[in-house]
Design a protein around this motif. Structure first.
Motif, PDB file in Angstrom:
ATOM      1  N   ALA A 123       0.433  -1.084   0.378  1.00  0.00           N
ATOM      2  CA  ALA A 123      -0.320  -0.235  -0.074  1.00  0.00           C
ATOM      3  C   ALA A 123       0.997   1.267  -0.391  1.00  0.00           C
ATOM      4  N   ALA A 124       0.038   1.992  -0.229  1.00  0.00           N
ATOM      5  CA  ALA A 124       0.840   4.183  -0.388  1.00  0.00           C
ATOM      6  C   ALA A 124       1.523   3.983   0.736  1.00  0.00           C
ATOM      7  N   THR A 125       2.704   4.253   0.925  1.00  0.00           N
ATOM      8  CA  THR A 125       3.649   4.880   2.210  1.00  0.00           C
ATOM      9  C   THR A 125       3.897   6.516   1.651  1.00  0.00           C
ATOM     10  N   ALA A 126       4.602   6.493   3.549  1.00  0.00           N
ATOM     11  CA  ALA A 126       4.621   8.872   3.782  1.00  0.00           C
ATOM     12  C   ALA A 126       5.191   8.978   2.047  1.00  0.00           C
ATOM     13  N   THR A 127       6.968   8.001   1.786  1.00  0.00           N
ATOM     14  CA  THR A 127       7.440   8.601   1.017  1.00  0.00           C
ATOM     15  C   THR A 127       6.251   8.637  -0.551  1.00  0.00           C
ATOM     16  N   ASP A 128       5.678   7.991  -0.327  1.00  0.00           N
ATOM     17  CA  ASP A 128       4.108   8.497  -1.629  1.00  0.00           C
ATOM     18  C   ASP A 128       3.500   9.345  -1.401  1.00  0.00           C
ATOM     19  N   PHE A 129       3.204   9.618  -0.303  1.00  0.00           N
ATOM     20  CA  PHE A 129       2.426  11.140   0.039  1.00  0.00           C
ATOM     21  C   PHE A 129       2.854  12.101   0.007  1.00  0.00           C
ATOM     22  N   GLU A 130       4.336  12.617   0.319  1.00  0.00           N
ATOM     23  CA  GLU A 130       5.014  13.413  -0.024  1.00  0.00           C
ATOM     24  C   GLU A 130       5.685  13.465  -1.790  1.00  0.00           C
ATOM     25  N   ARG A 131       5.712  12.259  -2.567  1.00  0.00           N
ATOM     26  CA  ARG A 131       5.983  12.308  -3.923  1.00  0.00           C
ATOM     27  C   ARG A 131       4.365  13.242  -4.175  1.00  0.00           C
ATOM     28  N   GLY A 132       3.483  12.390  -4.207  1.00  0.00           N
ATOM     29  CA  GLY A 132       1.968  13.154  -5.028  1.00  0.00           C
ATOM     30  C   GLY A 132       1.896  12.867  -6.478  1.00  0.00           C
TER      31      GLY A 132
END
Lengths: 274, 274
Positions: free
Chosen positions: B116-125
């Motif tokens: 599933a999406a991670t904090a890194t994915d969140f920052e990348r958008g």
């Protein structure tokens, strides 16, 4: 019953797809359907051309030439030999690793006995209802019949034979057949846009041009109800008169002379082919 | 990898459907998808309720209670035990004798490792594009993703992450996620009509009501482009900021404070659950 699956001839019960196939995961695939009388496939070149176009339109590579597909179909018909056969070609999105991305398509060709419409079916005719809906990517023969299957309980409840789609008051097609009207001033008219162009439809257009004025254009719902004659065309229906729409009779609610004339010419055209 | 197929636990490679199944013939079936962390399924009751509603909406009888389905899923998770698991429930139209009529549905439940999406994915958008389309029977989680799969080459060509559907200038949803906007006067708004109501969407709505004004209503394309923040929600995406739409930056093209706040609350909510 014989089946062709990717590169092999198999028994019908062996024609299985793993659930990761995009047809099962995402309803993604194309098909075509043709009819054979004994071992003679009808209008096969037209069906194979359309199958190729559907595959290309859906970004699905087809690793067989139309000539190769034709040979496989003839071999299946030689093995099966029913009096009348339905031949179904399917190309799916393939076994997807993430249930979403494309993979190598699976090609499945099945043959099964069918009973196409008879002269008795012609005399009985059809009752249809209308339903507001526009198929997605209508020019592609995809496996998406979500709405068609979903509407079956409604069709049973209304005690009719089929449903005709329309959108913004313009009629398009039935889920598995094309529609024609004969206007009161004796023109043959059939929808031109947002439809799948049937092979029987194209044959009827060819047969009609020598005997009457023919138009491919938008048809309003109102014009349909006001038509002298209405009929449907498809591979299994051939030509079948529509005798009522949404409970309103078309003409005198009997098969009309133009429909009959075209039907006889179509049956004759088929007979020459076989 | 274990699979539950009708009334048996099988190995993954045994999860095969005969080609006569209506999912393969007509793209007809429903599914649901949930995520498990270790052996704990997240928001399972919500997903099972929706699965039941989808089956009923598609006229597909489900011969298991939600309690029985829950037990099967827990058994599959016990056998599989990945760090993160995707659980997919599918109910198809069944093996049709004429490739069109309903039959007894096939029930398939699969488990597979996911990330599933991670904090890194969140920052990348995410970057998204818009596309005019309305899903058929949008409130039902059917397997019809014809348009979504078909659009993948366009998404790749445009070098974006996803597509957002709109119709008549009103935005609805992405193929596999819901969309929220934060307006410049700090309201959280999400489409109300013609969408599939996501489970993550409902959790975000619950979390948001205590901290800000929330509206479920139609959103114009223009309002989307003018939003302070935009984000998507789904089972695998959790909450991911949308940083551009059709090449236009949203806000300053960075994850916004409201999105971040809701993301942290959602992660906390999940943690409590596990």
């Amino acid at each position: 019953m014989a089946v062709y699956f990717n590169n092999q001839f198999l028994q019908d019960e062996e024609a299985m797809l793993h659930v990761s196939d995009l047809s099962i995961q995402r309803g993604y695939g194309v098909f075509d359907f043709l009819r054979a009388v004994k071992d003679v496939p009808l209008f096969m070149a037209d069906h194979l051309e359309r199958f190729k176009a559907s595959a290309a339109g859906m970004h699905l590579p087809l690793d067989k030439s139309l000539d190769e597909l034709g040979k496989i179909i003839k071999e299946l018909l030689r093995i099966s030999l029913f009096p009348e056969t339905g031949v179904r070609l399917m190309l799916t999105g393939g076994y997807s690793s993430n249930s979403y991305s494309f993979s190598t398509p699976n090609l499945v060709i099945t043959c099964f006995p069918i009973k196409a419409a008879t002269a008795t079916d012609f005399e009985r005719g059809l009752k249809i209802i209308t339903y507001e809906h526009q198929r997605e990517l209508p020019h592609i023969k995809s496996i998406n019949y979500l709405m068609a299957v979903w509407l079956q309980p409604l069709i049973a409840e209304k005690q009719v034979d089929d449903v005709l789609y329309y959108k913004n008051n313009i009629i398009t097609e039935c889920p598995r057949s094309n529609l024609f009207i004969v206007t009161k001033d004796n023109k043959l008219v059939t929808p031109a846009h947002n439809i799948l162009k049937g092979i029987t439809r194209s044959k009827v257009l060819q047969l009609a041009t020598s005997i009457m004025e023919v138009e491919e254009r938008d048809i309003q719902l109102k014009e349909l109800l006001d038509a002298a004659e209405v009929f449907l065309t498809s591979t299994t229906k051939k030509i079948l008169p529509v005798l009522s729409v949404d409970g309103s009779a078309i003409g005198n609610a009997l098969p009309g002379p133009v429909t009959k004339n075209l039907y006889e010419r179509f049956i004759e055209r088929e007979r020459e082919f076989v």
